[in-house]
Design an enzyme around this catalytic site. Structure first.
Site, PDB file in Angstrom:
ATOM      1  N   LYS A 103       0.845  -1.185   0.000  1.00  0.00           N
ATOM      2  CA  LYS A 103       0.000   0.000   0.000  1.00  0.00           C
ATOM      3  C   LYS A 103       0.890   1.247   0.000  1.00  0.00           C
ATOM      4  CE  LYS A 103      -1.590   2.876   2.865  1.00  0.00           C
ATOM      5  NZ  LYS A 103      -1.580   4.063   2.010  1.00  0.00           N
ATOM      6  N   GLY A 154       6.959   5.658   7.685  1.00  0.00           N
ATOM      7  CA  GLY A 154       6.116   6.843   7.737  1.00  0.00           C
ATOM      8  C   GLY A 154       6.300   7.559   9.050  1.00  0.00           C
ATOM      9  N   GLY A 155       5.271   8.270   9.465  1.00  0.00           N
ATOM     10  CA  GLY A 155       5.373   9.116  10.647  1.00  0.00           C
ATOM     11  C   GLY A 155       5.024   8.379  11.933  1.00  0.00           C
ATOM     12  N   GLY A 176       2.623   5.138  12.887  1.00  0.00           N
ATOM     13  CA  GLY A 176       3.447   4.053  13.421  1.00  0.00           C
ATOM     14  C   GLY A 176       2.906   3.527  14.735  1.00  0.00           C
ATOM     15  N   GLU A 186       9.871   2.107  10.287  1.00  0.00           N
ATOM     16  CA  GLU A 186      10.896   3.105   9.946  1.00  0.00           C
ATOM     17  C   GLU A 186      10.228   4.454  10.062  1.00  0.00           C
ATOM     18  OE1 GLU A 186      14.032   2.644   9.276  1.00  0.00           O
ATOM     19  OE2 GLU A 186      14.066   0.475   9.025  1.00  0.00           O
ATOM     20  N   CYS A 203      13.825  11.462   5.595  1.00  0.00           N
ATOM     21  CA  CYS A 203      13.733  11.125   7.017  1.00  0.00           C
ATOM     22  C   CYS A 203      15.051  11.381   7.723  1.00  0.00           C
ATOM     23  CB  CYS A 203      13.319   9.663   7.170  1.00  0.00           C
ATOM     24  SG  CYS A 203      14.331   8.554   6.185  1.00  0.00           S
ATOM     25  N   GLU A 233      10.437  17.152  13.975  1.00  0.00           N
ATOM     26  CA  GLU A 233      10.774  16.977  12.564  1.00  0.00           C
ATOM     27  C   GLU A 233      10.052  18.059  11.745  1.00  0.00           C
ATOM     28  OE1 GLU A 233       9.123  13.457  10.578  1.00  0.00           O
ATOM     29  OE2 GLU A 233      11.151  12.982   9.904  1.00  0.00           O
TER      30      GLU A 233
HETATM   31  P1  NAD Z   1       2.418   8.864   7.180  1.00  0.00           P
HETATM   32  O1  NAD Z   1       2.679   8.200   8.475  1.00  0.00           O
HETATM   33  O2  NAD Z   1       1.396   9.922   7.126  1.00  0.00           O
HETATM   34  O3  NAD Z   1       2.002   7.811   6.075  1.00  0.00           O
HETATM   35  C1  NAD Z   1       2.834   6.709   5.733  1.00  0.00           C
HETATM   36  C2  NAD Z   1       1.960   5.619   5.153  1.00  0.00           C
HETATM   37  O4  NAD Z   1       1.105   5.114   6.174  1.00  0.00           O
HETATM   38  C3  NAD Z   1       1.037   6.073   4.039  1.00  0.00           C
HETATM   39  O5  NAD Z   1       0.944   5.034   3.089  1.00  0.00           O
HETATM   40  C4  NAD Z   1      -0.286   6.288   4.759  1.00  0.00           C
HETATM   41  O6  NAD Z   1      -1.396   6.183   3.909  1.00  0.00           O
HETATM   42  C5  NAD Z   1      -0.255   5.167   5.769  1.00  0.00           C
HETATM   43  N1  NAD Z   1      -1.038   5.390   6.990  1.00  0.00           N
HETATM   44  C6  NAD Z   1      -1.411   6.566   7.544  1.00  0.00           C
HETATM   45  N2  NAD Z   1      -2.095   6.336   8.685  1.00  0.00           N
HETATM   46  C7  NAD Z   1      -2.141   4.990   8.861  1.00  0.00           C
HETATM   47  C8  NAD Z   1      -2.691   4.133   9.862  1.00  0.00           C
HETATM   48  N3  NAD Z   1      -3.340   4.614  10.921  1.00  0.00           N
HETATM   49  N4  NAD Z   1      -2.540   2.800   9.731  1.00  0.00           N
HETATM   50  C9  NAD Z   1      -1.869   2.284   8.684  1.00  0.00           C
HETATM   51  N5  NAD Z   1      -1.339   3.045   7.687  1.00  0.00           N
HETATM   52  C10 NAD Z   1      -1.463   4.392   7.789  1.00  0.00           C
HETATM   53  O7  NAD Z   1       3.849   9.379   6.711  1.00  0.00           O
HETATM   54  P2  NAD Z   1       4.167  10.244   5.427  1.00  0.00           P
HETATM   55  O8  NAD Z   1       3.720  11.639   5.721  1.00  0.00           O
HETATM   56  O9  NAD Z   1       3.704   9.564   4.184  1.00  0.00           O
HETATM   57  O10 NAD Z   1       5.774  10.161   5.400  1.00  0.00           O
HETATM   58  C11 NAD Z   1       6.574  11.037   6.082  1.00  0.00           C
HETATM   59  C12 NAD Z   1       7.142  10.411   7.323  1.00  0.00           C
HETATM   60  O11 NAD Z   1       7.834   9.219   6.984  1.00  0.00           O
HETATM   61  C13 NAD Z   1       8.166  11.290   8.001  1.00  0.00           C
HETATM   62  O12 NAD Z   1       7.974  11.289   9.395  1.00  0.00           O
HETATM   63  C14 NAD Z   1       9.482  10.624   7.651  1.00  0.00           C
HETATM   64  O13 NAD Z   1      10.526  10.901   8.545  1.00  0.00           O
HETATM   65  C15 NAD Z   1       9.107   9.198   7.619  1.00  0.00           C
HETATM   66  N6  NAD Z   1      10.056   8.412   6.819  1.00  0.00           N
HETATM   67  C16 NAD Z   1      10.924   7.588   7.473  1.00  0.00           C
HETATM   68  C17 NAD Z   1      11.881   6.871   6.750  1.00  0.00           C
HETATM   69  C18 NAD Z   1      12.872   5.967   7.450  1.00  0.00           C
HETATM   70  O14 NAD Z   1      13.590   5.240   6.761  1.00  0.00           O
HETATM   71  N7  NAD Z   1      12.951   5.950   8.760  1.00  0.00           N
HETATM   72  C19 NAD Z   1      11.924   6.989   5.363  1.00  0.00           C
HETATM   73  C20 NAD Z   1      11.026   7.834   4.731  1.00  0.00           C
HETATM   74  C21 NAD Z   1      10.089   8.540   5.480  1.00  0.00           C
END
Ligand code: NAD
Length: 488
Positions: free
Chosen positions: A173, A225-226, A230, A247, A281, A382
């Site tokens: 996804k 993601g965030g 997470g 991550e 990130c 962040e």
């Molecule tokens: P996000 O958490 O908003 O979304 C990430 C993914 O999770 C998306 O596909 C989203 O649709 C899905 N999602 C959102 N809420 C969810 C839930 N409740 N349950 C399951 N899935 C859900 O993050 P974003 O805004 O897309 O990405 C930015 C963040 O990702 C930043 O905090 C960044 O630091 C982090 N990031 C980390 C790494 C790493 O390697 N550590 C790499 C890239 C990005």
């Protein structure tokens, strides 16, 4: 106009409720695609397909079959690299040069894991002569893979390659803001005639991700993601104690000592913070500079910032594109204002660039906030945009204490010519990656992941494959004899 569909059980299909979502160019806000927007019901179909595939003949594939598959995917990525790079830049706003680099790294990731998988073999353990004791690595099962919008296909590759390589089945996804390259990637996979259900694509929002996290038929969720999402994934995963990899975000210090090569440190401070408009990130947005060189260092950055070429990622001269979404744009401007309100000094940027071409789209000037102190919100949270916050430190101890004083622990960098100090800092910084006299490089061979609130588990390297495996002790008694222990 690009139209995307879901890929479930080996079939391209529309979401059950026919949902679509307009995908918008960050450069001019024009609609560039209509993407299928799935719901939980579609996710359930994909999970069921992946379950059937895992419980069926896919379990019989050999490591040779799977290594060949990953190499084949790498070849297809090379074949379509230009197309994929265009789609990534169109959807994320990043420069074409950056997207081309991503595609090279993605193909390298598949080849790296192909090599690892091919070299995989169980171990035979020392045991009595009538016993065969083996340690076997087996796939975990159905893997739900959830990816963010900043590195859509790269993050997907870090998960898909080891997941398939280890013999799992996959439901991926991508972020519903940036599904285009993952959709094209799925078209490549569809060329390979895998058994139906081995690889499934479900594009949609949080509810689809939540279904993957909650489903009792999913054995592992790997999420990038965030922190907010997470946390909810971690809680949902307890339903069947599924394996999780997280991550998450970072607040990454880039620490410059007075004895550093300052030409390189100034140059890399810009690269650390403004690569992909800071939406990385591991971005080095938290600059920490030793007191005796602080003013000169800020002065040198201030000279460079106005010269950064902001523009459409497809134009050859562009060095920095827009940020990806209206929401990010607003959030970043809010953070800059919060910093100024707390007493930071705006040296450059902090607004939309002037000019007609920047009126539409999510443009921001590269921004430098000086005289930031460790207690300010902008030094703790962040920002995820093209913003450098610059703090001053007076001693190694102070730098270390301030750098480690964050809930995050993804990446850090140290600039010094003193090898002893470089080593001390590398050891003492509580981050998953510590660069010395460099910023940003990563390799498929080296582990990636965070300490503390930056995540759980690691991607890439051997551990990045092991996370998609279960370890089994297989014990076979070749000559069983009655023991007579009880009641004989
Ligand atoms: P996000 O958490 O908003 O979304 C990430 C993914 O999770 C998306 O596909 C989203 O649709 C899905 N999602 C959102 N809420 C969810 C839930 N409740 N349950 C399951 N899935 C859900 O993050 P974003 O805004 O897309 O990405 C930015 C963040 O990702 C930043 O905090 C960044 O630091 C982090 N990031 C980390 C790494 C790493 O390697 N550590 C790499 C890239 C990005």
């Amino acid at each position: 106009m690009i139209q995307t569909q879901l890929y479930i059980d080996g079939q391209w299909q529309s979401p059950i409720d026919q949902g679509t979502r307009a995908i918008v160019s960050p450069a001019d806000e024009s609609v560039i695609a209509q993407a299928a927007e799935a719901t939980r019901a579609d996710a359930r179909l994909a999970i069921a397909a992946a379950r059937r595939a895992f419980d069926g003949p896919w379990r019989q594939t050999t490591i040779r079959d799977r290594a060949r598959l990953l190499n084949k995917i790498a070849e297809l990525i090379d074949r379509d690299a230009e197309k994929l790079a265009h789609l990534e830049s169109l959807n994320t706003g990043k420069t074409l040069t950056e997207s081309r680099t991503d595609m090279g790294d993605i193909a390298a990731t598949f080849r790296y894991f192909a090599g690892l998988v091919a070299s995989e073999s169980g171990a035979v353990n020392e045991a009595p002569h009538h016993v065969i004791s083996r340690t076997l690595r087996e796939p975990v099962g159905v893997c739900g893979l959830i990816t963010p919008w900043n590195y859509p296909l790269l993050q997907a590759a870090w998960k898909i390659a080891p997941a398939l390589g280890a013999g799992n089945t996959v439901v991926i996804k991508p972020s519903n803001l940036t599904p285009l390259t993952t959709h094209h990637f799925t078209q490549l996979v569809a060329e390979l005639d895998l058994p139906p259900g081995v690889f499934n694509l479900v594009t949609g929002g949080a509810e689809v991700g939540a279904e993957l996290a909650e489903s009792l038929d999913v054995d592992l969720v790997s999420f990038t993601g965030g922190a907010f999402a997470g946390e909810s994934i971690m809680k949902a995963a307890t339903g069947n104690f599924k394996r999780i990899g997280l991550e998450l975000g970072g607040k990454n210090p880039n620490i410059v000592f007075a004895d550093a090569d300052l030409d390189a440190a100034v140059d890399y401070a810009l690269n650390a913070a403004f690569f992909h408009a800071g939406q990385v990130c591991s971005a080095g947005s938290r600059l920490m500079v030793e007191d005796s060189i602080y003013d000169a260092f800020i002065g040198r950055l201030a000279e460079r910032l106005p010269r950064i070429v902001i523009g459409n990622g497809f134009h050859g001269e562009t060095q920095m594109g827009p940020v990806q979404s209206a929401q990010q744009h607003e959030k970043i401007l809010g953070m800059v204002q919060a910093g100024i309100a707390e007493g930071a000094r705006l040296v450059h940027g902090g607004k939309r660039p002037a000019g007609d071409v920047y009126k539409q789209g999510y443009w921001l000037e590269p921004t430098l906030l000086a005289d930031v102190t460790a207690d300010m919100k902008i030094a703790k949270e962040e920002i995820f945009g093209p913003v450098i916050t610059a703090e001053r430190f007076r001693s190694e101890e102070e730098a270390l204490r301030a750098a480690n004083d964050t809930p995050y622990g993804l990446a850090a960098a140290v600039w010094t010519r003193d090898l002893d100090k470089a080593n001390r800092m590398s050891r003492a910084l509580r981050f998953g990656t510590v660069w010395v006299n460099d910023y940003h490089p990563y390799f498929p061979e080296a582990p990636w992941g965070g300490y503390k609130a930056s995540g759980i588990g690691r991607e890439l390297a051997r551990i990045g494959l092991d996370e998609y495996t279960e370890l089994k002790h297989s014990y076979i008694n070749l000559a069983p004899k009655a023991m007579g222990w009880f009641g004989a």
